[in-house]
Design an enzyme around this catalytic site. Structure first.
Site, PDB file in Angstrom:
ATOM      1  N   LYS A  28     -10.200   0.146  -2.577  1.00  0.00           N
ATOM      2  CA  LYS A  28     -10.119  -0.014  -1.126  1.00  0.00           C
ATOM      3  C   LYS A  28     -10.400   1.308  -0.416  1.00  0.00           C
ATOM      4  O   LYS A  28      -9.532   2.172  -0.344  1.00  0.00           O
ATOM      5  CB  LYS A  28      -8.737  -0.539  -0.731  1.00  0.00           C
ATOM      6  CG  LYS A  28      -8.561  -0.701   0.787  1.00  0.00           C
ATOM      7  CD  LYS A  28      -7.218  -1.305   1.144  1.00  0.00           C
ATOM      8  CE  LYS A  28      -6.979  -1.283   2.659  1.00  0.00           C
ATOM      9  NZ  LYS A  28      -5.631  -1.749   3.033  1.00  0.00           N
ATOM     10  N   LYS A  82      -6.844   3.309  -3.479  1.00  0.00           N
ATOM     11  CA  LYS A  82      -7.267   3.317  -2.080  1.00  0.00           C
ATOM     12  C   LYS A  82      -7.445   4.765  -1.643  1.00  0.00           C
ATOM     13  O   LYS A  82      -6.671   5.632  -2.036  1.00  0.00           O
ATOM     14  CB  LYS A  82      -6.191   2.601  -1.263  1.00  0.00           C
ATOM     15  CG  LYS A  82      -6.379   2.607   0.237  1.00  0.00           C
ATOM     16  CD  LYS A  82      -5.299   1.750   0.922  1.00  0.00           C
ATOM     17  CE  LYS A  82      -5.287   1.978   2.429  1.00  0.00           C
ATOM     18  NZ  LYS A  82      -4.201   1.237   3.112  1.00  0.00           N
ATOM     19  N   ASP A  94       0.854  -1.187   0.000  1.00  0.00           N
ATOM     20  CA  ASP A  94       0.000   0.000   0.000  1.00  0.00           C
ATOM     21  C   ASP A  94       0.887   1.233   0.000  1.00  0.00           C
ATOM     22  O   ASP A  94       1.456   1.591   1.027  1.00  0.00           O
ATOM     23  CB  ASP A  94      -0.905   0.014   1.244  1.00  0.00           C
ATOM     24  CG  ASP A  94      -1.974  -1.080   1.209  1.00  0.00           C
ATOM     25  OD1 ASP A  94      -1.742  -2.117   0.548  1.00  0.00           O
ATOM     26  OD2 ASP A  94      -3.034  -0.904   1.846  1.00  0.00           O
TER      27      ASP A  94
END
Lengths: 505, 320
Positions: free
Chosen positions: B256, B220, B157
């Site tokens: 996400k 995300k 991430d």
């Protein structure tokens, strides 16, 4: 069907095949039924006429059924008012006007109108259920739009009742007298509110006739009015079909006709009252142009188009039924629309997840089917959502026509159903000309990121309401009404008051 | 147009490994977003009524999509091990529960998590690239990423350089993402836009486009360290960007939302949104995740309630 290529999960090389890509909205996770309970609503098996503050049997002694368009089952039966009944109602209204309502202080008038507004709020759930049962509209709409907006109209006009001197500075206002009001089946309670609230606030009395397919919420409103203690005869509600409406229009002791409905009937009314002293406001049909420019926020524009045409099954006089989309983004917009209608849920109006309910009547369904046939014969391409429809009742899938010509009947005539005609354009001038090229002029929509373009469009388009980057937004303080064959007179806002007063001095 | 040409040239010379075969658009031309319209549409999803069996099924799906997260300076091996056990056994009092999707930790905790989760099929995600601010030179970000991957991270991430993005240096942001993607090797890359620092939906959309074209496997919303974190309107804008990208390139990108989703009801609203915007193919944890720490217990509480008919006190659910 071409199968969707399983995309590479690692983000490596794959060949884009946009034309074979299809999103699957028929998902393994779906919503369980969530029906609103009918038991929260009380509906009598039979309704008489509401005249002079009480329920009276019709002189005709005739009753007709009102059915649930979602399953064709009878809900109740209501009276068919004939000329004698209408005469009785008008007499009651006249009597109440002369003896009570025109003399009462404006502050007192306001008190009653406020009270009705609050009682609508208190009984909102029941009214919403009955509206959906009787008319077929999704409970989400009757609960979140119809009923609260109806209450808001009463609140709004209650506020004006003792402030008319500010609405019309340096003028004296006088009520007109007895108003005959005829309303349509698409927003039964809301249209009753649009009509009754300004009439009462300005000191008029009312004879109102709801549409024959959707009389129940108006009769519920009569119950509310009775409970509110409004002086007898100030509001009278008579049910029936065209003949009852004609009796109201032709009654010599009516001072004003307010009508919302089809352009054809509007023309009949205008002919009927020609040469009389009766004042009139008409809110008639429409074929709104909704215009998407290439610089518009497309996803939000698509959502606005969906709301514009599929709100209330398209039974909306200001529905955005003609979509003009700039050629450079036409393909993309059509793809987005097709995806979006796949996620619209068609079914039981009482289910809280329903987006599109039942078509209001068999007759209206036949009209819509007639136009679907015409559209195909005219060479337009028809696309409908793949949803399944219930076996009984009146239903129509959300429908899109592409490749539509300006001269096609589906682009010119009001269908009043969930049917969108899509046309393309290249330049601003072209689309303004095409948008105005209609006998109607009720509403329009413009979607662009550019403020100057919005003002250019709104200045040159002939429509009573033009929404920019939104659609189908209503507020009691905002006037609503049409140009050309969409009628005349304005309802709502300050303008809505002038339709019910004469200015003296 | 000049911008897009430059990027193409760069792709050919500096970064042959990204293998991007899509024409790179001019990101200044990313679609504009109408704030009022997005917020209205997002609130419409919350009107869906999710009852009975669809609620239970939805809750299971939500649990299975969670990236159970601990990103604290005070994280220890013990804390991470406990969290990993929770990931595998969310609530053994209730039979038939799925596991969560992944554990999300700092790079230094990847080894511990990897060992604890061995054989469970649960992924280890590691934040990297000088998370959460991203204020570090590119080389350090690349080393950070490689360290995480070398220790066994299945997913990385990363955060974008928001400062450069605000300054209009889209090529810089693009190149950095592409470089991290390359450093990830087989690991899937989630690109955190930190939408709470971007300011407008227009910018969220533009950053989404840059991330996807540069090779993101997931986009995300947030680090969870900045408020506001994930919101439904922001997520909607990103889902629509994913849809447009999919139609254009045929490549699926995951989503996400992270931070601020702590209640089951809200999580179900997000599922509704995924279902109605992207459909079936995204309704699984390969393409949709929730970045959350406290959501799992609320989901478990709701599931127990569905089973027993009564709510249990929070004390019946493990706090990790």
């Amino acid at each position: 069907m071409p199968t969707t290529k399983k995309p590479d999960r690692r983000g490596g090389k794959i060949t884009p095949k946009s034309n074979t890509i299809k999103l699957k909205f028929d998902t393994s996770w779906s919503y369980a039924p969530a029906p609103e309970s009918k038991s929260a609503a009380t509906i009598k098996p039979q309704y008489d006429l509401f005249i002079n503050g009480e329920w009276v049997k019709p002189a005709s002694n005739k009753y007709f059924d009102t059915i649930n368009p979602a399953n064709e089952e009878k809900i109740s039966q209501v009276s068919e008012a004939n000329t004698a009944d209408v005469d009785k109602a008008v007499k009651a209204a006249r009597n109440a006007y002369e003896k009570v309502w025109k003399k009462i202080s404006p502050k007192e008038r306001a008190k009653y109108v406020f009270r009705i507004a609050r009682m609508i709020q208190e009984r909102a759930r029941e009214l919403a259920i009955i509206e959906s049962l009787d008319g077929g509209k999704p409970i989400r709409e009757s609960r979140d739009f119809d009923v609260p907006t109806a209450a808001n109209h009463f609140f709004y006009y209650a506020g004006w009742a003792d402030k008319l001197e500010y609405a019309f500075p340096n003028r004296n206002t006088e009520p007109l007298g007895v108003a005959g009001q005829i309303i349509p089946w698409n927003f039964p309670l809301l249209m009753a509110a649009w009509k009754i609230a300004p009439a009462l606030a300005t000191g008029n009395t009312v004879v109102l006739k709801p549409a024959e397919t959707t009389p129940l919420t108006a009769l519920k409103l009569a119950e509310i009015i009775q409970e509110s203690g409004l002086p007898n005869g100030v509001v009278n509600i008579v049910t029936g079909a065209g003949a009852t409406g004609a009796a109201i229009v032709n009654h010599p002791d009516i001072n004003k006709i307010a009508f919302t409905g089809s352009t054809d009937v509007g023309k009949i009314i205008q002919r009927a009252i020609a040469g009389t002293h009766k004042k009139v406001t008409l809110e008639l049909g429409g074929k709104a142009a909704n215009i998407i420019f290439e610089d518009a926020p497309l996803d939000q524009a698509v959502e606005g188009v969906i709301n514009g045409i599929y709100f209330n099954q398209g039974h909306v006089c200001c529905a955005g039924s003609r979509l003009y989309v700039q050629e450079s983004v036409a393909k993309q917009v059509i793809r987005k629309l097709r995806d979006r209608i796949e996620s619209l849920i068609v079914g039981d109006p009482l289910d809280k997840n329903t987006d599109i309910g039942a078509i209001n009547s068999r007759q209206q369904l036949e009209t819509i089917h007639k136009y679907l046939k015409i559209g195909k014969e005219e060479g337009a391409e028809m696309y409908q959502s793949s949803c399944s429809l219930p076996g009984k009742g009146f239903w129509c899938r959300p429908t899109i026509f592409t490749n539509v010509a300006q001269s096609a009947r589906i682009a010119q005539e009001e269908i009043f159903g969930p049917v969108l005609a899509i046309l393309t354009f290249r330049t601003d001038d072209e689309v303004i000309e095409k948008a105005n090229n209609s006998p109607y002029g009720l509403s329009a929509g413009v979607w662009t990121d550019k403020g100057s373009k919005i003002f250019n469009m709104t200045k040159r388009m002939r429509a009573g309401v033009i929404w920019a980057n939104t659609f189908n937004k209503f507020d009691p303080s905002s006037p609503f009404g049409g140009y050309k064959e969409s009628g005349f007179g304005r309802e709502g806002g300050l303008h809505g008051l002038s339709a019910y007063v004469s200015l003296t001095n | 147009m000049i911008g897009s040409l430059l990027i193409l040239v760069k792709l050919k010379t500096d970064m042959p490994q990204t293998k991007s075969i899509f024409p790179i658009p001019d990101f200044t031309l990313s679609p504009r977003i109408d704030q009022v319209g997005v917020e209205e549409r997002a609130s419409r999803f919350t009107k869906r009524s999710i009852k009975k069996e669809s609620k239970l099924k939805g809750l299971k799906l939500v649990l299975n999509m969670i990236d159970l997260t601990t990103l604290e300076g005070k994280d220890t091996d013990g804390k991470v091990k406990q969290l990993c056990y929770k990931a595998m056994h969310p609530h053994d009092a209730l039979a038939g529960l799925p596991t969560v999707a992944a554990i999300c930790v700092y790079p230094t905790m990847v080894k511990v998590a990897k060992k604890a989760l061995e054989g469970s099929g649960i992924k280890v995600a590691s934040v990297a690239t000088a998370f959460p601010s991203g204020q570090a030179p590119k080389e350090i970000k690349i080393r950070d990423t490689k360290y995480a991957v070398a220790n066994g991270a299945d997913e990385v991430d990363m955060v974008i350089s928001r400062g450069k993005f605000h300054a209009g240096e889209y090529n810089f942001v693009f190149d950095e993402i592409a470089a991290i993607k390359e450093a990830c090797g087989e690991a899937r890359l989630k690109v955190i836009l930190e939408t709470g620092e971007l300011g407008t939906f227009d910018k969220v959309r533009r950053a989404s486009d840059i991330a996807m074209y540069a090779g993101a496997d997931f986009i995300k919303t947030s680090t969870g360290k900045i408020q506001p974190a994930a919101t439904m309107p922001v997520t909607l804008v990103m889902l629509e960007a994913i849809r447009d990208f999919y139609y254009k390139t045929g490549r699926m990108v995951g989503m996400k939302p992270a931070g601020g989703i702590s209640k089951s009801k809200l999580a179900l609203h997000y599922l509704v949104m995924v279902k109605e915007v992207l459909g079936e193919e995204w309704l699984n944890n390969h393409w949709f995740r929730f970045g959350a720490s406290s959501l799992a217990n609320d989901v478990l509480m709701q599931m127990m309630k569905e089973k027993t008919g009564v709510y249990q006190a929070a004390n019946y659910f493990s706090v990790d």
